[in-house]
Scaffold this motif. Sequence first.
Motif, PDB file in Angstrom:
ATOM      1  N   PHE A   3       0.886  -1.154   0.000  1.00 47.80           N
ATOM      2  CA  PHE A   3       0.000   0.000   0.000  1.00 47.80           C
ATOM      3  C   PHE A   3       0.921   1.200   0.000  1.00 47.80           C
ATOM      4  O   PHE A   3       1.577   1.500   0.992  1.00 47.80           O
ATOM      5  N   TYR A  24      -4.497   3.269   7.857  1.00 46.97           N
ATOM      6  CA  TYR A  24      -3.505   2.238   7.552  1.00 46.97           C
ATOM      7  C   TYR A  24      -3.873   0.909   8.206  1.00 46.97           C
ATOM      8  O   TYR A  24      -3.636  -0.163   7.628  1.00 46.97           O
ATOM      9  N   ARG A  27      -6.115  -1.334   6.089  1.00 47.50           N
ATOM     10  CA  ARG A  27      -5.436  -2.075   5.008  1.00 47.50           C
ATOM     11  C   ARG A  27      -4.622  -3.235   5.565  1.00 47.50           C
ATOM     12  O   ARG A  27      -4.577  -4.318   4.974  1.00 47.50           O
ATOM     13  N   CYS A  32      -2.940  -6.587   3.646  1.00 52.69           N
ATOM     14  CA  CYS A  32      -1.804  -5.985   2.947  1.00 52.69           C
ATOM     15  C   CYS A  32      -0.504  -6.331   3.670  1.00 52.69           C
ATOM     16  O   CYS A  32      -0.419  -6.256   4.897  1.00 52.69           O
ATOM     17  N   GLN A 295      -6.508  -0.682  -3.106  1.00 53.13           N
ATOM     18  CA  GLN A 295      -6.774  -0.869  -1.682  1.00 53.13           C
ATOM     19  C   GLN A 295      -7.414   0.356  -1.041  1.00 53.13           C
ATOM     20  O   GLN A 295      -7.938   0.266   0.075  1.00 53.13           O
ATOM     21  N   ALA A 299     -10.368  -1.872   1.173  1.00 50.92           N
ATOM     22  CA  ALA A 299      -9.349  -2.072   2.200  1.00 50.92           C
ATOM     23  C   ALA A 299      -9.129  -3.543   2.504  1.00 50.92           C
ATOM     24  O   ALA A 299      -8.088  -3.922   3.030  1.00 50.92           O
TER      25      ALA A 299
END
Length: 590
Positions: A3, A24, A27, A32, A295, A299
């Motif tokens: 990401f 964040y 994700r 991720c 993303q 997400a």
Amino acid sequence: MLFGPHETNLGRGRALSERHVAYYARRAAGGCGVVVTETASVHGSDWPYERAPLAADCGPGWADVVAACRPHGALVLASLGHTGAQGSSGHAQTALWAPSAVPDVVTREVPVAMEQPEIDALVAGSAAGARIAVGAGVDGVEVDAGPRSLLRQFASGLTNHRADGYGADRLRLLREVLAAVRAELGPGRALALRLSCDEEAPWAGITPDLAVGHVRELAPLVDLLVVVRGSGPAPSAYRPDGHTAPGFNTDLTRSVRAAAGGTPVVLQGSVVDVAAAQRALDDGVADAVEMTRAQIADAELVRRARAGVRVRPCTLCNQACQVRDVRNPLVSCVADPSDEGALAAGAGRRVTVVGGGPAGLEAARVLASAGAEVRLVERTGRLGGALRLVAALPGRARFADLADWLAGEVARLGVRVELGTTAEGGDVVATGAHRPPGGSAADVLAGAELPPGPVVVHDPVGGPVGVGVAELLAAAGREVTLVTPDAVVGERLGGDLAPAGARLARAGVRRETSSRLRSAGGGVAVLADRWTGEERTVPCAVVVDAGPGLPGDVPPGVPAAGDVVAPRTVLEAVLEGRRAARALLAAPPR
């Protein structure tokens, strides 16, 4: 899966905020593998946008991001950089730094050529930023030498005209920064480099052939290399919209990987489909893939892909995820607009949603996901509404994917869909706008035949519709004039503004700017200059109105969403559909 770093406007001052942390963490929870935080300026001279992070202020925020992402197994890299001549002097109120006093092609501002004290301060600031990041517990640092970076400006013949050692060896400063950051990282932490390998300015800039030589020199100094393209003359090359094919950096990345000597290489560049990302890995194009916009749109992309569930698609529209514009918005997505808070339970509720466009589909999806028994009524024979019309525009075909995803989700969640049906009232009304029949952009996109002869496209909005309809008609061989009251066509297109102007010029579309449409008839349209009122005529057999539709009638007290409320964008329609569903779930049952 990466990401990548991007502007969010989520900051508090110049520090990362709790909204960054939640952004964040979503994700990371979605699967991720590597989260790269928004690029932080390594020196106070760099303040490129109002809420741009400053590395000196980011320590607590980086620590909170690490704490939120680590339980999900995601690594966190702190991005460090300096935008140099491609920044802004408006916030710092100081002269911009650059290798040479070359005016920026976008702002036209002339920067100051850096002397040794400024160069030393940049290297020291990079080391200090890395030191703060290490103290926050990050897993590594990414150094930005991408399209907007001062380090790219030093590496390029476009902007580096120096006669000293930093001009004779244009990679010297980049090597010094990498060495300073590496010394602070110590063992066990990764050093990544985001490197522009094609400035799309072959007369003097970095070309793919030159980049191969750069990579051979720089790859041994780093642990991860992210291949990007773009520069001052080509800012949209970094993350273009749907007019550029997804995965456009594939060949460039393949050639760079061959020169990287075993250093892992990352493919970046409109990679928005999981299957395409997997093919790139299987074919040896790259060792990892960056899917940033994909993303933003979903997400939970990795988790969904692993479970075999269809991923919410990225439309590659750049309408809500690019935040560096005069409106200064928060990062968002037309497919998944921000709306915080938990859903109230809907079990036992019976709900009717009227309208099967983006607002109605999103309302039905949210209500059904909360456990409500949902009936969706749509007067036409197909779901999707305005999304289907927008998908007919050049470069906007992926809006049909969003319509298909929403329709698939309501089917998966058990929503009872009734097509070709009208309903009075309803618990949520999302019946769209209405327009006088004939002559609208919507009619053209729906396939209506226009009378022969020259076409005037009247665009009072400055968004993608007017430009797209003009492109579409010109491609069909029509003589087209695009009329706008703005100083440039497509004023609200953001990153697509310059490319759109180039496409219209190549298509032969006549552009009448700062103009108002007074009348049409007798084979001409009468235009008036916006400033002087002076009138002139252009050939015209038919006018196509690219303005907004008119809102509809909504019963008092009934949640409504989308164009029935007021002219809305896709982002606003989906967001309002979501909010209408939330409001209905939060209210006592009727």
